[in-house]
Structures are given as structure tokens and as C-alpha cells.
Design a protein around this motif. Sequence first.
Motif, PDB file in Angstrom:
ATOM      1  N   PHE A   1     -24.339 -25.476  -9.810  1.00 25.57           N
ATOM      2  CA  PHE A   1     -24.019 -24.889  -8.263  1.00 25.57           C
ATOM      3  C   PHE A   1     -24.879 -25.654  -7.265  1.00 25.57           C
ATOM      4  CE2 PHE A   1     -23.755 -22.426  -4.980  1.00 25.57           C
ATOM      5  CZ  PHE A   1     -22.446 -22.552  -4.407  1.00 25.57           C
ATOM      6  N   PRO A   2     -25.980 -25.636  -7.468  1.00 23.59           N
ATOM      7  CA  PRO A   2     -26.778 -26.212  -6.252  1.00 23.59           C
ATOM      8  C   PRO A   2     -26.769 -27.616  -6.013  1.00 23.59           C
ATOM      9  CG  PRO A   2     -28.250 -24.582  -7.449  1.00 23.59           C
ATOM     10  CD  PRO A   2     -26.678 -24.855  -8.325  1.00 23.59           C
ATOM     11  N   ILE A   3     -26.832 -28.272  -7.372  1.00 28.07           N
ATOM     12  CA  ILE A   3     -26.698 -29.745  -7.335  1.00 28.07           C
ATOM     13  C   ILE A   3     -25.358 -30.083  -6.776  1.00 28.07           C
ATOM     14  CG2 ILE A   3     -26.756 -32.002  -8.732  1.00 28.07           C
ATOM     15  CD1 ILE A   3     -29.138 -30.211  -8.466  1.00 28.07           C
ATOM     16  N   ILE A   4     -24.311 -29.693  -7.189  1.00 26.26           N
ATOM     17  CA  ILE A   4     -22.718 -29.866  -6.733  1.00 26.26           C
ATOM     18  C   ILE A   4     -22.805 -29.685  -5.200  1.00 26.26           C
ATOM     19  CG2 ILE A   4     -20.489 -29.424  -6.979  1.00 26.26           C
ATOM     20  CD1 ILE A   4     -20.906 -28.875  -9.939  1.00 26.26           C
ATOM     21  N   LEU A   5     -23.176 -28.411  -4.824  1.00 26.01           N
ATOM     22  CA  LEU A   5     -23.231 -28.202  -3.387  1.00 26.01           C
ATOM     23  C   LEU A   5     -23.776 -29.315  -2.479  1.00 26.01           C
ATOM     24  CD1 LEU A   5     -21.963 -26.018  -1.385  1.00 26.01           C
ATOM     25  CD2 LEU A   5     -24.099 -24.909  -1.537  1.00 26.01           C
ATOM     26  N   LEU A   6     -25.277 -29.721  -2.959  1.00 29.58           N
ATOM     27  CA  LEU A   6     -26.049 -30.717  -2.323  1.00 29.58           C
ATOM     28  C   LEU A   6     -25.065 -31.926  -2.216  1.00 29.58           C
ATOM     29  CD1 LEU A   6     -28.609 -31.219  -0.873  1.00 29.58           C
ATOM     30  CD2 LEU A   6     -29.388 -32.031  -3.188  1.00 29.58           C
ATOM     31  N   VAL A   7     -24.456 -32.203  -3.414  1.00 31.83           N
ATOM     32  CA  VAL A   7     -23.775 -33.495  -3.266  1.00 31.83           C
ATOM     33  C   VAL A   7     -22.548 -33.439  -2.327  1.00 31.83           C
ATOM     34  CG1 VAL A   7     -22.339 -35.045  -4.937  1.00 31.83           C
ATOM     35  CG2 VAL A   7     -24.396 -34.237  -5.498  1.00 31.83           C
ATOM     36  N   LEU A   8     -21.878 -32.516  -2.513  1.00 31.81           N
ATOM     37  CA  LEU A   8     -20.840 -32.014  -1.597  1.00 31.81           C
ATOM     38  C   LEU A   8     -21.145 -32.296  -0.121  1.00 31.81           C
ATOM     39  CD1 LEU A   8     -17.865 -31.292  -1.222  1.00 31.81           C
ATOM     40  CD2 LEU A   8     -18.570 -28.789  -1.223  1.00 31.81           C
ATOM     41  N   VAL A   9     -22.405 -31.563   0.375  1.00 27.64           N
ATOM     42  CA  VAL A   9     -22.705 -31.706   1.838  1.00 27.64           C
ATOM     43  C   VAL A   9     -23.328 -32.947   2.150  1.00 27.64           C
ATOM     44  CG1 VAL A   9     -24.516 -30.672   3.203  1.00 27.64           C
ATOM     45  CG2 VAL A   9     -23.439 -29.093   1.663  1.00 27.64           C
ATOM     46  N   ILE A  10     -23.879 -33.519   1.184  1.00 26.50           N
ATOM     47  CA  ILE A  10     -24.475 -35.109   1.709  1.00 26.50           C
ATOM     48  C   ILE A  10     -23.166 -35.764   1.724  1.00 26.50           C
ATOM     49  CG2 ILE A  10     -25.721 -36.986   0.822  1.00 26.50           C
ATOM     50  CD1 ILE A  10     -27.846 -35.302  -0.231  1.00 26.50           C
ATOM     51  N   ARG A  11     -22.292 -35.997   0.818  1.00 28.38           N
ATOM     52  CA  ARG A  11     -21.213 -37.010   0.649  1.00 28.38           C
ATOM     53  C   ARG A  11     -19.925 -36.485   1.867  1.00 28.38           C
ATOM     54  NH1 ARG A  11     -16.305 -37.955  -2.125  1.00 28.38           N
ATOM     55  NH2 ARG A  11     -16.443 -40.258  -2.616  1.00 28.38           N
ATOM     56  N   SER A  12     -20.069 -35.148   2.294  1.00 29.23           N
ATOM     57  CA  SER A  12     -18.900 -34.950   3.422  1.00 29.23           C
ATOM     58  C   SER A  12     -19.584 -34.962   4.749  1.00 29.23           C
ATOM     59  CB  SER A  12     -18.571 -33.316   3.229  1.00 29.23           C
ATOM     60  OG  SER A  12     -17.902 -33.015   1.923  1.00 29.23           O
ATOM     61  N   PHE A  13     -21.088 -34.854   4.932  1.00 29.47           N
ATOM     62  CA  PHE A  13     -21.378 -34.974   6.655  1.00 29.47           C
ATOM     63  C   PHE A  13     -22.255 -36.107   6.696  1.00 29.47           C
ATOM     64  CE2 PHE A  13     -20.443 -30.369   5.612  1.00 29.47           C
ATOM     65  CZ  PHE A  13     -19.436 -30.354   6.665  1.00 29.47           C
ATOM     66  N   LEU A  14     -22.917 -36.616   5.769  1.00 26.30           N
ATOM     67  CA  LEU A  14     -23.854 -37.639   6.091  1.00 26.30           C
ATOM     68  C   LEU A  14     -23.481 -39.059   5.449  1.00 26.30           C
ATOM     69  CD1 LEU A  14     -27.197 -35.708   4.957  1.00 26.30           C
ATOM     70  CD2 LEU A  14     -26.268 -36.072   7.296  1.00 26.30           C
ATOM     71  N   TYR A  15     -23.128 -39.072   4.177  1.00 25.00           N
ATOM     72  CA  TYR A  15     -22.588 -40.516   3.737  1.00 25.00           C
ATOM     73  C   TYR A  15     -21.306 -40.924   4.023  1.00 25.00           C
ATOM     74  CZ  TYR A  15     -21.917 -44.224   0.092  1.00 25.00           C
ATOM     75  OH  TYR A  15     -21.910 -45.465  -0.194  1.00 25.00           O
ATOM     76  N   GLU A  16     -20.424 -40.085   3.795  1.00 24.23           N
ATOM     77  CA  GLU A  16     -18.985 -40.494   4.419  1.00 24.23           C
ATOM     78  C   GLU A  16     -18.499 -39.613   5.317  1.00 24.23           C
ATOM     79  OE1 GLU A  16     -16.245 -40.917   0.966  1.00 24.23           O
ATOM     80  OE2 GLU A  16     -17.961 -42.191  -0.219  1.00 24.23           O
ATOM     81  N   PRO A  17     -18.892 -39.473   6.596  1.00 24.86           N
ATOM     82  CA  PRO A  17     -18.317 -38.458   7.327  1.00 24.86           C
ATOM     83  C   PRO A  17     -17.014 -38.679   7.936  1.00 24.86           C
ATOM     84  CG  PRO A  17     -19.790 -39.893   8.308  1.00 24.86           C
ATOM     85  CD  PRO A  17     -19.866 -40.429   7.097  1.00 24.86           C
ATOM     86  N   PHE A  18     -16.312 -39.880   7.508  1.00 23.17           N
ATOM     87  CA  PHE A  18     -14.960 -40.147   8.004  1.00 23.17           C
ATOM     88  C   PHE A  18     -14.063 -40.971   6.889  1.00 23.17           C
ATOM     89  CE2 PHE A  18     -17.861 -43.722   8.937  1.00 23.17           C
ATOM     90  CZ  PHE A  18     -16.967 -44.885   8.454  1.00 23.17           C
ATOM     91  N   ARG A  19     -12.691 -40.679   7.225  1.00 28.60           N
ATOM     92  CA  ARG A  19     -11.732 -41.273   6.089  1.00 28.60           C
ATOM     93  C   ARG A  19     -10.670 -41.890   6.997  1.00 28.60           C
ATOM     94  NH1 ARG A  19      -9.622 -37.882   1.356  1.00 28.60           N
ATOM     95  NH2 ARG A  19     -10.361 -39.438  -0.111  1.00 28.60           N
ATOM     96  N   ILE A  20     -10.545 -43.199   6.912  1.00 27.43           N
ATOM     97  CA  ILE A  20      -9.566 -43.999   7.730  1.00 27.43           C
ATOM     98  C   ILE A  20      -8.246 -44.335   6.686  1.00 27.43           C
ATOM     99  CG2 ILE A  20      -8.959 -45.822   9.141  1.00 27.43           C
ATOM    100  CD1 ILE A  20     -12.120 -45.954   9.803  1.00 27.43           C
TER     101      ILE A  20
END
Length: 101
Positions: A55-74
Motif C-alpha cells: 500500500f505505501p509503495i503503490i500510493l507513493l507511485v500514484l502520487v508521484i505519477r499523478s502530480f509530479l511526473y505526468e501532471p497532464f494528459r492531452i
Amino acid sequence: MVFDFSFFLVLAALVTGLVWLVDARVFRPQRQRRTGSAAGGPPEPILVEYARSFFPIILLVLVIRSFLYEPFRIPSDSMMRRCSTATSFSSTSSPMACACR
């Protein structure tokens, strides 16, 4: 079928978080009451152990991927205005400055 990694990441975070939460609130106190001690109780079930670990690892990946690495989707073509072949270009040199009808 389109594979949407973000959907599966959110789903995995929800499932592992719910398993961990339900065990912490419901099943762990029952196990501790049965054994009579908080420290030397029976081991956790394997599903709870994996959920608590992932759970902590999946949540960390989700937060990084959603807000830092891929913050937009075109979307591919839905955001661009289409120009027909009969449209004329304006005097600017930009190919995106076409007069769409």
C-alpha cells in the motif's frame, strides 16, 4: 480494450488500503482478544501482510505519477482544431494559424 495504467494503479491503491484498514479496525482486535496479548499474537494472514507492504509503495507511485511526473494528459486529436484542405492560411508563418470554418 485500452490498458489504462492509472486506473489499475488507483484500483490497487484502493484495494490494498481497504484490506489494511479493515484488518486494522476489525480483524486485528479480534485476533488480539482471542490470544489475550497484543505483542505475541498469531501472525497476520498473508493477504494482510502483502497489502500492508504494498500500500505505501503503490500510493507513493500514484502520487508521484499523478502530480509530479505526468501532471497532464492531452488527447491525441480532440484538442486540435482541424483545418480542411480548402482553408486558406493567414499571413503569419505559423502552420497552426489556419482559418478553420
